[in-house]
Design a protein around this motif. Structure first.
Motif, PDB file in Angstrom:
ATOM      1  N   GLU A   4       0.837  -1.212   0.000  1.00  0.00           N
ATOM      2  CA  GLU A   4       0.000   0.000   0.000  1.00  0.00           C
ATOM      3  C   GLU A   4       0.868   1.257   0.000  1.00  0.00           C
ATOM      4  OE1 GLU A   4      -3.008   2.355   2.972  1.00  0.00           O
ATOM      5  OE2 GLU A   4      -3.063   0.172   2.985  1.00  0.00           O
ATOM      6  N   GLU A   5       1.921   1.264   0.806  1.00  0.00           N
ATOM      7  CA  GLU A   5       2.846   2.409   0.832  1.00  0.00           C
ATOM      8  C   GLU A   5       3.543   2.564  -0.518  1.00  0.00           C
ATOM      9  OE1 GLU A   5       4.184   2.458   5.523  1.00  0.00           O
ATOM     10  OE2 GLU A   5       5.148   1.057   4.143  1.00  0.00           O
ATOM     11  N   PHE A   6       3.926   1.441  -1.098  1.00  0.00           N
ATOM     12  CA  PHE A   6       4.576   1.500  -2.405  1.00  0.00           C
ATOM     13  C   PHE A   6       3.617   2.052  -3.458  1.00  0.00           C
ATOM     14  CE2 PHE A   6       5.828  -0.244  -6.518  1.00  0.00           C
ATOM     15  CZ  PHE A   6       7.129   0.253  -6.598  1.00  0.00           C
ATOM     16  N   SER A  10       4.193   5.370  -5.628  1.00  0.00           N
ATOM     17  CA  SER A  10       4.144   5.335  -7.092  1.00  0.00           C
ATOM     18  C   SER A  10       3.255   6.438  -7.644  1.00  0.00           C
ATOM     19  CB  SER A  10       3.643   3.976  -7.585  1.00  0.00           C
ATOM     20  OG  SER A  10       4.560   2.970  -7.250  1.00  0.00           O
ATOM     21  N   VAL A  11       2.155   6.716  -6.977  1.00  0.00           N
ATOM     22  CA  VAL A  11       1.267   7.807  -7.397  1.00  0.00           C
ATOM     23  C   VAL A  11       1.987   9.141  -7.273  1.00  0.00           C
ATOM     24  CG1 VAL A  11      -0.846   9.077  -6.800  1.00  0.00           C
ATOM     25  CG2 VAL A  11      -0.877   6.582  -6.902  1.00  0.00           C
ATOM     26  N   PHE A  12       2.696   9.348  -6.176  1.00  0.00           N
ATOM     27  CA  PHE A  12       3.427  10.598  -5.993  1.00  0.00           C
ATOM     28  C   PHE A  12       4.517  10.763  -7.051  1.00  0.00           C
ATOM     29  CE2 PHE A  12       1.914  10.463  -1.487  1.00  0.00           C
ATOM     30  CZ  PHE A  12       1.234  11.668  -1.517  1.00  0.00           C
ATOM     31  N   VAL A  13       5.223   9.685  -7.343  1.00  0.00           N
ATOM     32  CA  VAL A  13       6.271   9.756  -8.370  1.00  0.00           C
ATOM     33  C   VAL A  13       5.654  10.108  -9.715  1.00  0.00           C
ATOM     34  CG1 VAL A  13       7.963   8.389  -9.663  1.00  0.00           C
ATOM     35  CG2 VAL A  13       7.887   8.236  -7.169  1.00  0.00           C
ATOM     36  N   THR A  60       3.919  18.623  -4.928  1.00  0.00           N
ATOM     37  CA  THR A  60       3.738  17.171  -4.919  1.00  0.00           C
ATOM     38  C   THR A  60       4.729  16.507  -3.966  1.00  0.00           C
ATOM     39  OG1 THR A  60       2.879  17.145  -7.170  1.00  0.00           O
ATOM     40  CG2 THR A  60       3.802  15.084  -6.345  1.00  0.00           C
ATOM     41  N   LEU A  61       5.975  16.950  -3.995  1.00  0.00           N
ATOM     42  CA  LEU A  61       6.988  16.363  -3.115  1.00  0.00           C
ATOM     43  C   LEU A  61       6.687  16.680  -1.648  1.00  0.00           C
ATOM     44  CD1 LEU A  61      10.172  17.039  -5.263  1.00  0.00           C
ATOM     45  CD2 LEU A  61       9.020  14.843  -4.887  1.00  0.00           C
ATOM     46  N   SER A  62       6.186  17.883  -1.378  1.00  0.00           N
ATOM     47  CA  SER A  62       5.801  18.239  -0.004  1.00  0.00           C
ATOM     48  C   SER A  62       4.645  17.366   0.472  1.00  0.00           C
ATOM     49  CB  SER A  62       5.406  19.714   0.074  1.00  0.00           C
ATOM     50  OG  SER A  62       6.517  20.541  -0.154  1.00  0.00           O
ATOM     51  N   ASP A  63       3.657  17.165  -0.399  1.00  0.00           N
ATOM     52  CA  ASP A  63       2.535  16.294  -0.058  1.00  0.00           C
ATOM     53  C   ASP A  63       3.015  14.878   0.236  1.00  0.00           C
ATOM     54  OD1 ASP A  63       0.784  18.398  -0.431  1.00  0.00           O
ATOM     55  OD2 ASP A  63       0.018  17.667  -2.364  1.00  0.00           O
ATOM     56  N   MET A  64       3.932  14.399  -0.586  1.00  0.00           N
ATOM     57  CA  MET A  64       4.456  13.052  -0.411  1.00  0.00           C
ATOM     58  C   MET A  64       5.173  12.937   0.940  1.00  0.00           C
ATOM     59  SD  MET A  64       7.257  10.923  -2.658  1.00  0.00           S
ATOM     60  CE  MET A  64       8.562  12.082  -2.335  1.00  0.00           C
ATOM     61  N   THR A  65       5.994  13.910   1.243  1.00  0.00           N
ATOM     62  CA  THR A  65       6.734  13.888   2.502  1.00  0.00           C
ATOM     63  C   THR A  65       5.778  13.907   3.695  1.00  0.00           C
ATOM     64  OG1 THR A  65       8.585  15.040   1.483  1.00  0.00           O
ATOM     65  CG2 THR A  65       8.487  15.098   3.863  1.00  0.00           C
ATOM     66  N   ALA A  66       4.754  14.755   3.606  1.00  0.00           N
ATOM     67  CA  ALA A  66       3.798  14.846   4.703  1.00  0.00           C
ATOM     68  C   ALA A  66       3.033  13.542   4.886  1.00  0.00           C
ATOM     69  CB  ALA A  66       2.830  15.998   4.439  1.00  0.00           C
TER      70      ALA A  66
END
Length: 74
Positions: A4-6, A10-13, A60-66
């Protein structure tokens, strides 16, 4: 990392690649303008799109990190 994390990663990438592709294409347009192949006005518009796309990618990267940071266990 769970599947699920992967999947979320993948969506963020994928979401980060979209603005990066726009940046690349618009940079090529600016390069063409500098060579005299395209009107300077198009280069200015391309630079605005590059700036906007860089901000999109950063968001997008900030959202991913959060989001991924919420799931970190110590």
């Amino acid at each position: 990392m769970t599947s699920e994390e992967f999947s979320r990663l993948s969506v963020f990438v994928h979401d980060a690649r979209k603005p990066l592709n726009r940046i690349s294409m618009q940079a090529e347009l600016v390069k063409m303008a500098l060579n005299g192949d395209v009107a300077p006005e198009k280069a200015l518009a391309a630079l605005d799109k590059i700036i906007s796309s860089a901000k999109d990618c950063s968001h997008t990267l900030s959202d991913m990190t959060a989001e991924l940071g919420e799931n970190v266990s110590e």
